[in-house]
Design a protein around this motif. Structure first.
Motif, short mmCIF file in Angstrom:
data_model
loop_
_atom_site.label_atom_id
_atom_site.label_comp_id
_atom_site.label_asym_id
_atom_site.label_seq_id
_atom_site.Cartn_x
_atom_site.Cartn_y
_atom_site.Cartn_z
N GLU A 69 -34.95 -105.14 3.26
CA GLU A 69 -36.22 -105.87 3.36
C GLU A 69 -37.00 -105.77 2.06
OE1 GLU A 69 -38.07 -104.06 6.68
OE2 GLU A 69 -37.01 -105.29 8.18
N LEU A 70 -37.01 -104.60 1.45
CA LEU A 70 -37.75 -104.43 0.20
C LEU A 70 -37.14 -105.28 -0.91
CD1 LEU A 70 -39.17 -101.13 -1.23
CD2 LEU A 70 -37.87 -102.67 -2.71
N ILE A 71 -35.83 -105.30 -0.99
CA ILE A 71 -35.17 -106.14 -1.99
C ILE A 71 -35.49 -107.60 -1.75
CG2 ILE A 71 -32.93 -106.95 -2.83
CD1 ILE A 71 -31.86 -104.11 -2.31
N GLY A 72 -35.52 -108.00 -0.49
CA GLY A 72 -35.87 -109.38 -0.17
C GLY A 72 -37.27 -109.73 -0.61
N ARG A 73 -38.22 -108.83 -0.41
CA ARG A 73 -39.61 -109.09 -0.84
C ARG A 73 -39.70 -109.12 -2.36
NH1 ARG A 73 -40.59 -105.51 3.48
NH2 ARG A 73 -40.92 -103.73 2.08
N TRP A 74 -38.95 -108.25 -3.01
CA TRP A 74 -38.98 -108.24 -4.47
C TRP A 74 -38.42 -109.55 -5.04
CZ3 TRP A 74 -34.58 -108.18 -7.74
CH2 TRP A 74 -34.87 -108.00 -9.10
N ARG A 75 -37.31 -110.00 -4.50
CA ARG A 75 -36.71 -111.25 -4.97
C ARG A 75 -37.66 -112.43 -4.76
NH1 ARG A 75 -31.14 -112.20 -4.95
NH2 ARG A 75 -31.41 -113.86 -3.42
N LYS A 76 -38.34 -112.43 -3.62
CA LYS A 76 -39.25 -113.53 -3.31
C LYS A 76 -40.47 -113.51 -4.21
CE LYS A 76 -41.69 -115.65 0.60
NZ LYS A 76 -42.00 -115.54 2.05
N SER A 77 -40.91 -112.32 -4.64
CA SER A 77 -42.13 -112.20 -5.43
C SER A 77 -41.93 -112.46 -6.91
CB SER A 77 -42.73 -110.79 -5.27
OG SER A 77 -41.89 -109.81 -5.87
N ILE A 137 -34.73 -114.84 -11.61
CA ILE A 137 -34.39 -113.45 -11.26
C ILE A 137 -33.50 -113.40 -10.02
CG2 ILE A 137 -35.32 -111.30 -10.33
CD1 ILE A 137 -37.58 -111.49 -12.29
N ALA A 138 -33.88 -114.11 -8.98
CA ALA A 138 -33.10 -114.09 -7.75
C ALA A 138 -31.70 -114.64 -7.98
CB ALA A 138 -33.81 -114.87 -6.66
N ASP A 139 -31.59 -115.69 -8.79
CA ASP A 139 -30.30 -116.32 -9.02
C ASP A 139 -29.35 -115.44 -9.83
OD1 ASP A 139 -31.01 -118.57 -7.62
OD2 ASP A 139 -31.73 -119.65 -9.38
N ARG A 140 -29.87 -114.66 -10.75
CA ARG A 140 -28.98 -113.84 -11.59
C ARG A 140 -28.79 -112.43 -11.07
NH1 ARG A 140 -31.96 -110.95 -15.78
NH2 ARG A 140 -34.20 -111.43 -15.73
N THR A 141 -29.38 -112.12 -9.94
CA THR A 141 -29.19 -110.81 -9.33
C THR A 141 -28.02 -110.85 -8.36
OG1 THR A 141 -31.56 -110.34 -9.46
CG2 THR A 141 -30.26 -108.96 -8.01
N LEU A 155 -32.68 -109.92 3.36
CA LEU A 155 -32.57 -110.09 1.91
C LEU A 155 -33.14 -111.43 1.45
CD1 LEU A 155 -28.99 -108.62 1.54
CD2 LEU A 155 -31.04 -107.69 0.44
N GLY A 156 -33.38 -112.33 2.38
CA GLY A 156 -33.93 -113.63 2.03
C GLY A 156 -32.98 -114.47 1.20
N THR A 157 -31.71 -114.47 1.58
CA THR A 157 -30.71 -115.22 0.83
C THR A 157 -29.75 -115.91 1.79
OG1 THR A 157 -28.99 -115.03 -0.88
CG2 THR A 157 -29.17 -113.22 0.68
N GLN A 158 -29.05 -116.90 1.28
CA GLN A 158 -28.08 -117.62 2.11
C GLN A 158 -26.67 -117.06 1.97
OE1 GLN A 158 -28.58 -121.73 0.86
NE2 GLN A 158 -30.13 -122.08 2.46
N SER A 159 -26.47 -116.21 0.96
CA SER A 159 -25.14 -115.64 0.77
C SER A 159 -25.25 -114.27 0.11
CB SER A 159 -24.27 -116.56 -0.10
OG SER A 159 -24.86 -116.74 -1.38
N ILE A 160 -24.31 -113.41 0.42
CA ILE A 160 -24.24 -112.07 -0.16
C ILE A 160 -23.02 -112.03 -1.07
CG2 ILE A 160 -23.72 -109.65 0.39
CD1 ILE A 160 -25.42 -110.12 2.97
N ASP A 161 -23.23 -111.55 -2.28
CA ASP A 161 -22.15 -111.59 -3.27
C ASP A 161 -21.00 -110.66 -2.91
OD1 ASP A 161 -23.39 -113.40 -5.35
OD2 ASP A 161 -24.93 -111.86 -5.20
N LEU A 162 -21.32 -109.42 -2.54
CA LEU A 162 -20.27 -108.46 -2.19
C LEU A 162 -20.60 -107.84 -0.84
CD1 LEU A 162 -17.72 -106.82 -2.94
CD2 LEU A 162 -19.24 -105.17 -4.07
N TYR A 163 -19.80 -108.15 0.16
CA TYR A 163 -20.02 -107.62 1.51
C TYR A 163 -19.00 -106.51 1.74
CZ TYR A 163 -21.67 -107.74 6.34
OH TYR A 163 -22.26 -107.42 7.54
N GLN A 164 -19.49 -105.29 1.93
CA GLN A 164 -18.63 -104.12 1.99
C GLN A 164 -18.58 -103.50 3.39
OE1 GLN A 164 -19.59 -101.87 -2.05
NE2 GLN A 164 -21.39 -102.85 -1.18
#
Length: 350
Positions: free
Chosen positions: A60-68, A73-77, A112-121
């Motif tokens: 949740e915190l990462i999601g808020r950070w990306r949104k703020s 930033i969000a695209d290259r993270t 995370l506020g995203t439509q896809s996760i790059d690495l799902y472990q």
């Protein structure tokens, strides 16, 4: 910051990955945002989290950070998260079943506020769920664009090989990474897990690369008195590590070598320990768990620390695991050397 491809994928990740296990719990939001900003400013691009870190607080915190943050930033993270452990009261809120992973993935995407996760472990092995069921779900999630790559974590060598061999037999994507505990204080995975990773071209993402802070040199022998250190926390894994630090003379001897090399190079013990990992076969990038901006800055300095052959030899000799029992004694050492030394003599010894 340097960059490496993520296992056998074409995705470029920074040579240090930022772990966020304590974000939203041990590290408050203001300081966590500052750490995230500083990490990106230094060229870092990959964040590691899990659906059980702080019961979702880290995601949740990462999601808020990306949104703020504005701009790209969000695209290259690059976002890496995990699922497997219990995250709810229901009997099916745990494991690697299709039902649990589907619900966990959707919740992680929302937090995370995203439509896809790059690495799902996969955060750990599940002895109850058929491997085919887990792989079928991951393949469907990849095809749906909800995840881009698959990784595993805390698997043994045979579990990794079974997972990969089954995936190949099914014709579905195989894992590109494996996240394991690995450091100068814990090298036992070199007997089977790292050879399996190298054989399958799977990148290793070491967690706890500083052994819960032990390799920073801040702890006193036979004591856990490092102020604010992780070994003093209630985290069960950190307590497990703390117990082992009391009984292993070799770990303390290894730390002295780390300190000595750090003094010679004008670096910190943390930087030397992190730099060493970058020289190890199969390692893509260690996951650094900075809880403060000061710790982050210290860890980031590792990218500038160069270890020569003599330093690597000293560190390797001091920390080498030395089990006596078959098949992990001398026989096991020869098996391991097959993957790090392809010389004719080493091959003949096998």
């Amino acid at each position: 910051m340097n960059y490496r491809t993520l296992g056998h994928s074409g995705l470029s990740v920074s040579s240090l990955i930022l772990g966020t296990m304590g974000f939203g719990t041990e590290t408050n939001e203001k300081e966590a945002f500052a750490i995230l900003d500083a990490y990106l400013d230094a060229g870092g691009n990959t964040l590691d989290t899990s659906d059980v870190y702080g019961k979702g607080a880290s995601e949740e915190l990462i999601g808020r950070w990306r949104k703020s943050r504005t701009g790209d930033i969000a695209d290259r993270t690059i976002i890496a998260t995990k699922a497997r452990f219990g995250n709810g009261p229901d009997a099916n809120d745990v494991g690697l079943s299709r039902r649990h992973l589907q619900r966990s993935l959707d919740k992680s995407l929302a937090r995370l506020g995203t439509q896809s996760i790059d690495l799902y472990q996969l955060h750990g092995w599940d002895p109850l769920t058929p491997v085919e069921e887990t792989l079928s779900f991951l393949d469907a999630a990849l095809r749906a664009g909800k995840i881009h790559y698959v990784g595993v974590s805390n698997f043994t060598g045979w579990q990794l090989q079974l997972f990969i061999s089954t995936a190949k037999a099914m014709g579905v994507p195989v894992p590109v990474t494996m996240q394991q505990q690995y450091s100068l204080a814990y090298r036992e995975l070199e007997y089977e897990i790292i050879p399996a990773a190298i054989h399958n071209d799977v990148g290793l993402l070491p967690w706890s690369p500083l052994a819960a802070g032990f390799l920073t040199g801040k702890y006193v022998r036979h004591s856990e008195s490092g102020a604010g250190g992780r070994l003093t926390s209630d985290n069960p894994m950190n307590q497990y590590i703390a117990r082992h630090l009391h009984v292993s003379e070799q770990k303390w001897a290894t730390l002295e070598v780390v300190k000595d090399i750090a003094r010679q190079l004008g670096a910190t013990p943390s930087q030397v320990a992190l730099s060493w990992l970058g020289y190890q076969p199969s390692v893509t990038a260690p996951v650094i768990g900075a809880r403060t901006i000061e710790q982050l800055r210290d860890n980031l300095g590792a990218v500038d620390v160069v270890l020569d052959a003599a330093a690597l030899q000293c560190l390797g000799d001091a920390s080498a695991p030395t089990p006596d029992d078959y098949p992990y004694g001398r026989f096991g050492m020869l098996q391991r050397e097959r993957y790090v030394d392809s010389s004719e003599q080493a091959l003949r010894e096998l």
